[in-house]
Scaffold this motif. Sequence first.
Motif, PDB file in Angstrom:
ATOM      1  N   THR A 204     -22.987   4.283  14.751  1.00 46.20           N
ATOM      2  CA  THR A 204     -22.749   3.469  15.947  1.00 46.20           C
ATOM      3  C   THR A 204     -22.950   1.985  15.707  1.00 46.20           C
ATOM      4  N   THR A 205     -23.946   1.618  14.891  1.00 55.04           N
ATOM      5  CA  THR A 205     -24.284   0.202  14.734  1.00 55.04           C
ATOM      6  C   THR A 205     -24.135  -0.301  13.306  1.00 55.04           C
TER       7      THR A 205
ATOM      8  N   GLY B 298     -30.822  -2.329  20.670  1.00 62.64           N
ATOM      9  CA  GLY B 298     -31.257  -1.459  19.600  1.00 62.64           C
ATOM     10  C   GLY B 298     -31.344  -0.008  20.058  1.00 62.64           C
ATOM     11  N   PRO B 299     -31.326   0.939  19.119  1.00 63.05           N
ATOM     12  CA  PRO B 299     -31.368   2.364  19.466  1.00 63.05           C
ATOM     13  C   PRO B 299     -32.555   2.733  20.347  1.00 63.05           C
ATOM     14  N   GLU B 300     -33.740   2.199  20.038  1.00 59.09           N
ATOM     15  CA  GLU B 300     -34.915   2.531  20.834  1.00 59.09           C
ATOM     16  C   GLU B 300     -34.803   1.996  22.252  1.00 59.09           C
TER      17      GLU B 300
ATOM     18  N   ARG C  66     -30.717   9.256  12.616  1.00 52.16           N
ATOM     19  CA  ARG C  66     -30.317   8.128  11.765  1.00 52.16           C
ATOM     20  C   ARG C  66     -28.809   8.110  11.511  1.00 52.16           C
TER      21      ARG C  66
ATOM     22  N   SER D 222     -32.577   7.825  19.191  1.00 51.57           N
ATOM     23  CA  SER D 222     -32.867   6.807  18.184  1.00 51.57           C
ATOM     24  C   SER D 222     -33.393   7.399  16.885  1.00 51.57           C
TER      25      SER D 222
ATOM     26  N   VAL E  27     -27.278   6.578  14.539  1.00 54.91           N
ATOM     27  CA  VAL E  27     -27.564   5.139  14.605  1.00 54.91           C
ATOM     28  C   VAL E  27     -26.633   4.361  13.684  1.00 54.91           C
ATOM     29  N   TRP E  28     -26.476   4.840  12.440  1.00 58.69           N
ATOM     30  CA  TRP E  28     -25.625   4.096  11.503  1.00 58.69           C
ATOM     31  C   TRP E  28     -24.146   4.240  11.821  1.00 58.69           C
TER      32      TRP E  28
ATOM     33  N   PHE F 257     -28.779   8.486  23.899  1.00 55.30           N
ATOM     34  CA  PHE F 257     -28.808   8.002  22.515  1.00 55.30           C
ATOM     35  C   PHE F 257     -30.145   8.376  21.892  1.00 55.30           C
TER      36      PHE F 257
ATOM     37  N   ARG G  13     -27.019  -3.248  10.075  1.00 52.07           N
ATOM     38  CA  ARG G  13     -26.743  -2.835  11.457  1.00 52.07           C
ATOM     39  C   ARG G  13     -26.571  -4.065  12.345  1.00 52.07           C
TER      40      ARG G  13
ATOM     41  N   GLU H 253     -32.428   4.301  24.198  1.00 52.78           N
ATOM     42  CA  GLU H 253     -33.091   5.568  24.513  1.00 52.78           C
ATOM     43  C   GLU H 253     -34.117   5.386  25.618  1.00 52.78           C
TER      44      GLU H 253
END
Length: 289
Positions: A198-199, A174-176, A192, A189, A195-196, A187, A169, A179
């Motif tokens: 997108t990143t 970051g996702p967190e 999964r 987080s 997340v994958w 978003f 990634r 969010e």
Amino acid sequence: MSTSFAECSARERVARLLDHASFEEWLPPSARVMSPHLAQLGVPSAFDDGVVIGHGRLDGHAVFIAAQEGEFMGGGVGEVHGAKLVGLMQRALRDRPAAVLLLAESGGVRLHEANAGLIAVSEVMRALLDVRAAGIPVIVLIGGANGCFGGMGIVARCADWVVMSDNARLAMSGPEVIEASHGVEEFDSRDRALVWRTTGGKHRFLSGDCDVLVIDDVQAFRAAAIDAVAHANPLTLDGLEREHALLAARLRDAPEGADAVALWRQFGIRDAARVPDLDAAEVRALVAN
């Protein structure tokens, strides 16, 4: 027999990536060059401050190499961690290796070191660009479980060449973090797949943010690094202007509210919804076709 890049430690990655027994580490744990800040906060320290630096040979070529240890504070960058990376780059300007390899695995700047970490990342960027301007390619390899986020995400995109595995990634936030800043509606987080999409490495490869997509295997990364030494993009004004034009067009033309699948369709990828289920070779074939 394949060896997972993601499951290796920083030193294991270096040892397996470079020619056998060619690596010499600078400022190893025995030197105990450690963060001056963490102990004051009651936070455990590492004798190498979470980053391995040194020199060795890659397919016979002299290279400098740095590998972040994701098991220590998520590969977070602090003052000493950043100074080791800067020192490596500055020595490259003097000794002129065939390339500088950065095995990036980081959540970004350590919050424990705040401004010191932010300054360190900015110094790494400056040093990296100095190395590129001197005609020495900087190659970033991303395949660790923590990904490459925050300041190190920017550092990675300052390099000549980026290699990622299909389960790696790369992003700025970051996702967190997204969010926490904008809410789960913006978003999630915990999603999964989102997340994958997108990143992840597949998306970064299809969107042009990653030059080579490989499987999660140390030898695949080694082969890609050897090829990158010969073919990395030189730093030129024309190259920068083309990249700026690409980013401007992507921002202008992106479908409003669209996720990665819509962007892949816009890139001309047929059966875009199938991309998450494809392996690295199949994704590379989409671009080749």
